[in-house]
Design a protein around this motif. Structure first.
Motif, short mmCIF file in Angstrom:
data_model
loop_
_atom_site.label_atom_id
_atom_site.label_comp_id
_atom_site.label_asym_id
_atom_site.label_seq_id
_atom_site.Cartn_x
_atom_site.Cartn_y
_atom_site.Cartn_z
N VAL A 3 0.81 -1.21 0.00
CA VAL A 3 0.00 0.00 0.00
C VAL A 3 0.85 1.27 0.00
O VAL A 3 0.34 2.35 -0.32
N GLU A 4 2.13 1.13 0.36
CA GLU A 4 3.02 2.30 0.30
C GLU A 4 4.46 1.81 0.23
O GLU A 4 4.83 0.81 0.84
N HIS A 36 -0.01 6.99 3.40
CA HIS A 36 -1.16 6.09 3.48
C HIS A 36 -1.69 6.03 4.91
O HIS A 36 -0.90 5.96 5.87
N CYS A 93 -10.92 -0.38 -1.59
CA CYS A 93 -9.70 -0.37 -0.78
C CYS A 93 -9.89 -1.31 0.40
O CYS A 93 -10.82 -1.14 1.20
N CYS A 131 -10.35 2.42 8.23
CA CYS A 131 -9.74 3.72 7.96
C CYS A 131 -10.62 4.86 8.44
O CYS A 131 -11.80 4.96 8.05
N VAL A 183 2.17 5.18 -3.45
CA VAL A 183 1.11 5.10 -2.45
C VAL A 183 -0.15 4.60 -3.14
O VAL A 183 -0.45 4.99 -4.28
N CYS A 231 -3.69 5.06 -2.34
CA CYS A 231 -4.74 5.71 -1.56
C CYS A 231 -5.38 6.80 -2.43
O CYS A 231 -4.68 7.57 -3.09
N ALA A 268 -4.21 10.27 -0.85
CA ALA A 268 -2.84 10.48 -0.39
C ALA A 268 -2.25 11.79 -0.92
O ALA A 268 -1.41 12.38 -0.27
#
Length: 320
Positions: A233-234, A247, A285, A291, A315, A317, A320
């Motif tokens: 994810v990052e 993220h 996601c 989140c 990233v 997201c 982000a």
């Protein structure tokens, strides 16, 4: 002029397992690792972090050739791992496992444990193998007398030094470190980490360092990849990840680390406790149920892992 390939490259790597099922019943698919792509340049340390069960160890097994990817491939020095001879791979890639208490044969002497790879690969005479074992034990900081001892006669830190010696005896290019200090006391952890850094410099090693301990990762790595429910994810440099994470999951991991200030404990970051079931991942996601910043688009559309800063960081997201 051709560009030098990275020491280790993961190209769209995925691994799925089938759970349950039977003669008249279809099993559920569990995506342990999904579409992971990473590049580790020669001589660098890549940290891989995430909660237990996110797929880190499954990824390590694929890199070591212990399990076959469902999709994608692993490139070692630009050459695909799929279909490669396991013995040939072992000359380039070696592991250091988590638990030095269970990864060493208690019935074998240290000289036998460390020297076995040389014997399997038919390298050198018995005298030459004994000399290299003695040299390698010295390199990892073990006394010569340790060669005649059994694992049960050594401390935890000494056993992990044996595991490191066994990994280095073949002079590999790449070492997969799967939680190599998590079973050790804090004071011993520091010694092993410093040893790994010294060995990297001495032998020009490339590390993939898998850990859930963010303090350990920050001490050792050049770059960090953050994994959640089988996906990256990052990814970014150590300074980017620890200094300015983008993220929400990375931010949550860093915020959840224990503080040395008495009485503060673990802060409430709104993430909750339970990771979703990997066999029934959330839509969009995968992090959106936990989140605090999730919106409707997060539930509907999976964000792509892409460079949004123009500084060699990625990233996944929408915000982000």
């Amino acid at each position: 002029m051709s560009r030098t390939p990275p020491a280790l490259e993961l190209c769209g790597l995925s691994k799925s397992y089938t759970l349950g099922g039977g003669l008249f019943k279809r099993g559920r698919s569990l995506g342990a690792v999904s579409d992971v792509s990473l590049r580790i340049p020669r001589g660098q340390v890549m940290g891989l972090v995430g909660e237990s069960g996110c797929g880190k160890s499954t990824l390590a097994k694929m890199l070591l050739g212990l399990t076959t990817p469902s999709e994608g491939d692993v490139l070692v020095d630009g050459k695909p791992l799929r279909g490669a001879n396991q013995k040939a791979l072992a000359r380039h890639v070696q592991p250091i496992f988590q638990d030095p208490y269970s990864s060493l044969n208690p019935r074998k002497r240290i000289s036998q444990i460390v020297g076995l790879p040389l014997q399997v690969h038919g390298i050198g005479t018995a005298r030459e193998r004994a000399a290299r074992v003695a040299e390698t034990l010295d390199v990892v900081g073990l006394p010569r007398r340790a060669a005649d001892q059994f694992p049960g006669q050594l401390s935890g830190g000494q056993r992990q030094r044996v595991a490191i010696a066994r990994a280095l005896i073949m002079r590999p290019d790449i070492v997969i470190c799967d939680e190599p200090t998590s079973a050790l006391d804090v004071s011993v952890q520091a010694q092993i980490l410093n040893l790994l850094l010294d060995l990297k410099q001495a032998f020009g090693l490339t590390y993939l360092f898998i850990s859930h301990d963010l303090a350990v990762v920050e001490h050792l790595v050049d770059r960090v990849a953050v994994m959640y429910l089988g996906r990256i994810v990052e990814e970014g440099t150590r300074a980017q990840i620890f200094g300015a994470p983008r993220h929400p999951y990375t931010q949550a991991l860093l915020a959840s680390a224990l503080t040395p200030e008495p009485g503060l404990g673990v802060p409430d970051i709104g993430m909750g406790d339970a990771m979703p079931d990997p066999s029934a991942p959330p839509s969009g996601c995968a992090f959106h149920p936990r989140c605090p910043r999730a919106e409707a688009v997060c539930r509907q559309q999976r964000p792509r892992l892409e460079d949004i800063r123009g500084d060699n960081a990625r990233v996944a997201c929408h915000f982000a």
